[in-house]
Write an enzyme that holds these catalytic residues in place. Structure first.
Site, PDB file in Angstrom:
ATOM      1  N   HIS A  35       0.827  -1.202   0.000  1.00 48.09           N
ATOM      2  CA  HIS A  35       0.000   0.000   0.000  1.00 48.09           C
ATOM      3  C   HIS A  35       0.863   1.255   0.000  1.00 48.09           C
ATOM      4  O   HIS A  35       2.019   1.213   0.421  1.00 48.09           O
ATOM      5  CB  HIS A  35      -0.908   0.014   1.231  1.00 48.09           C
ATOM      6  CG  HIS A  35      -0.142   0.095   2.500  1.00 48.09           C
ATOM      7  ND1 HIS A  35       0.336  -1.023   3.133  1.00 48.09           N
ATOM      8  CD2 HIS A  35       0.278   1.150   3.239  1.00 48.09           C
ATOM      9  CE1 HIS A  35       1.009  -0.650   4.204  1.00 48.09           C
ATOM     10  NE2 HIS A  35       0.993   0.671   4.302  1.00 48.09           N
ATOM     11  N   HIS A 114       5.688   6.728  -1.356  1.00 50.99           N
ATOM     12  CA  HIS A 114       6.478   5.498  -1.452  1.00 50.99           C
ATOM     13  C   HIS A 114       5.656   4.281  -1.066  1.00 50.99           C
ATOM     14  O   HIS A 114       4.635   4.417  -0.380  1.00 50.99           O
ATOM     15  CB  HIS A 114       7.702   5.589  -0.528  1.00 50.99           C
ATOM     16  CG  HIS A 114       7.327   5.500   0.922  1.00 50.99           C
ATOM     17  ND1 HIS A 114       6.885   6.602   1.633  1.00 50.99           N
ATOM     18  CD2 HIS A 114       7.295   4.460   1.789  1.00 50.99           C
ATOM     19  CE1 HIS A 114       6.612   6.233   2.876  1.00 50.99           C
ATOM     20  NE2 HIS A 114       6.843   4.929   3.000  1.00 50.99           N
TER      21      HIS A 114
HETATM   22  P1  2AM Z   1       5.159   3.038   5.517  1.00 53.64           P
HETATM   23  O1  2AM Z   1       4.056   3.490   4.581  1.00 53.64           O
HETATM   24  O2  2AM Z   1       6.399   3.817   5.333  1.00 53.64           O
HETATM   25  O3  2AM Z   1       5.381   1.585   5.437  1.00 53.64           O
HETATM   26  C1  2AM Z   1       0.553   1.459   8.542  1.00 53.64           C
HETATM   27  O4  2AM Z   1       1.303   1.274   9.713  1.00 53.64           O
HETATM   28  C2  2AM Z   1       1.280   2.349   7.567  1.00 53.64           C
HETATM   29  O5  2AM Z   1       1.435   3.665   8.101  1.00 53.64           O
HETATM   30  C3  2AM Z   1       2.677   1.853   7.236  1.00 53.64           C
HETATM   31  O6  2AM Z   1       2.717   1.669   5.868  1.00 53.64           O
HETATM   32  C4  2AM Z   1       3.619   2.911   7.725  1.00 53.64           C
HETATM   33  O7  2AM Z   1       4.719   3.301   7.005  1.00 53.64           O
HETATM   34  C5  2AM Z   1       2.751   4.124   7.874  1.00 53.64           C
HETATM   35  N1  2AM Z   1       3.253   4.944   8.980  1.00 53.64           N
HETATM   36  C6  2AM Z   1       3.593   6.242   8.893  1.00 53.64           C
HETATM   37  N2  2AM Z   1       3.962   6.718  10.079  1.00 53.64           N
HETATM   38  C7  2AM Z   1       3.884   5.684  10.958  1.00 53.64           C
HETATM   39  C8  2AM Z   1       4.176   5.571  12.352  1.00 53.64           C
HETATM   40  N3  2AM Z   1       4.595   6.598  13.075  1.00 53.64           N
HETATM   41  N4  2AM Z   1       4.015   4.362  12.916  1.00 53.64           N
HETATM   42  C9  2AM Z   1       3.579   3.314  12.158  1.00 53.64           C
HETATM   43  N5  2AM Z   1       3.285   3.374  10.866  1.00 53.64           N
HETATM   44  C10 2AM Z   1       3.438   4.552  10.253  1.00 53.64           C
END
Ligand code: 2AM
Length: 169
Positions: A35, A114
């Protein structure tokens, strides 16, 4: 519940190839979980009002392109390997609107389009693989909707439940 707003994406043979080449370098994101996060909302006590306001977003569908790889915080000691996503204009605009409609939750870091492919606890050197896949197109995919997800963290990996889907025009 722990929530985030994202565009769900399918895998592709080239993404599978990158994952195969990175075997043992970290925990790979399962194909069904790929995603593009538009905004991470974190722990919420309720989603009713937020669900409604996200429904006010009116944006056109567009084709997302995944091209090239990158890493956070840097290529040599990376905790996250990702595919770069574009076009920036559509993605930035959609992320901006999502942020606008969920203002009660502050943005924890600026939006960088990303798709996370792999997470590595210790920090790994991905310089070679990033160089090898420079300018390679992994996927072109028509984005017709985005979704509000609940994320349930399990020792075996996260489970993402779609709470609501929002169609683009
Ligand atoms: P990502 O997109 O870089 O992988 C669900 O956890 C999504 O939210 C993940 O895809 C994650 O990063 C994003 N995300 C962004 N900030 C986050 C945070 N502080 N903690 C966990 N997930 C976060």
């Amino acid at each position: 519940m722990r929530c985030f707003v994202a565009i769900s994406l399918p895998s592709s043979p080239l993404l599978a190839k990158v994952k195969e080449e990175c075997t043992g370098m970290g925990r790979q994101v399962e194909s069904k979980n790929l995603h593009l996060t538009l905004k991470f909302l974190g722990e919420l006590s309720g989603v009713d009002s937020l669900r409604r306001s996200l429904g006010e977003i009116r944006q056109s569908s567009f084709t997302v392109t995944l091209m090239g790889l990158g890493a956070f915080p840097n290529q040599r000691r990376a905790r996250v390997l990702f595919a770069r996503a574009g076009p920036e204009k559509n993605l930035n605009e959609l992320a901006r609107e999502v942020d606008e409609k969920t203002k009660e939750v502050p943005l924890d870091h600026p939006f960088t389009p990303h798709i996370t492919i792999l997470r590595s606890k210790g920090g790994r050197d991905f310089t070679e693989v990033i160089a090898r896949y420079r300018d390679v197109i992994f996927l072109e995919h028509e984005v017709r909707y985005f979704s509000l997800y609940e994320s349930i963290l399990k020792p075996t990996g996260p489970i993402y439940n779609e709470i609501e889907r929002y169609q683009l025009m």
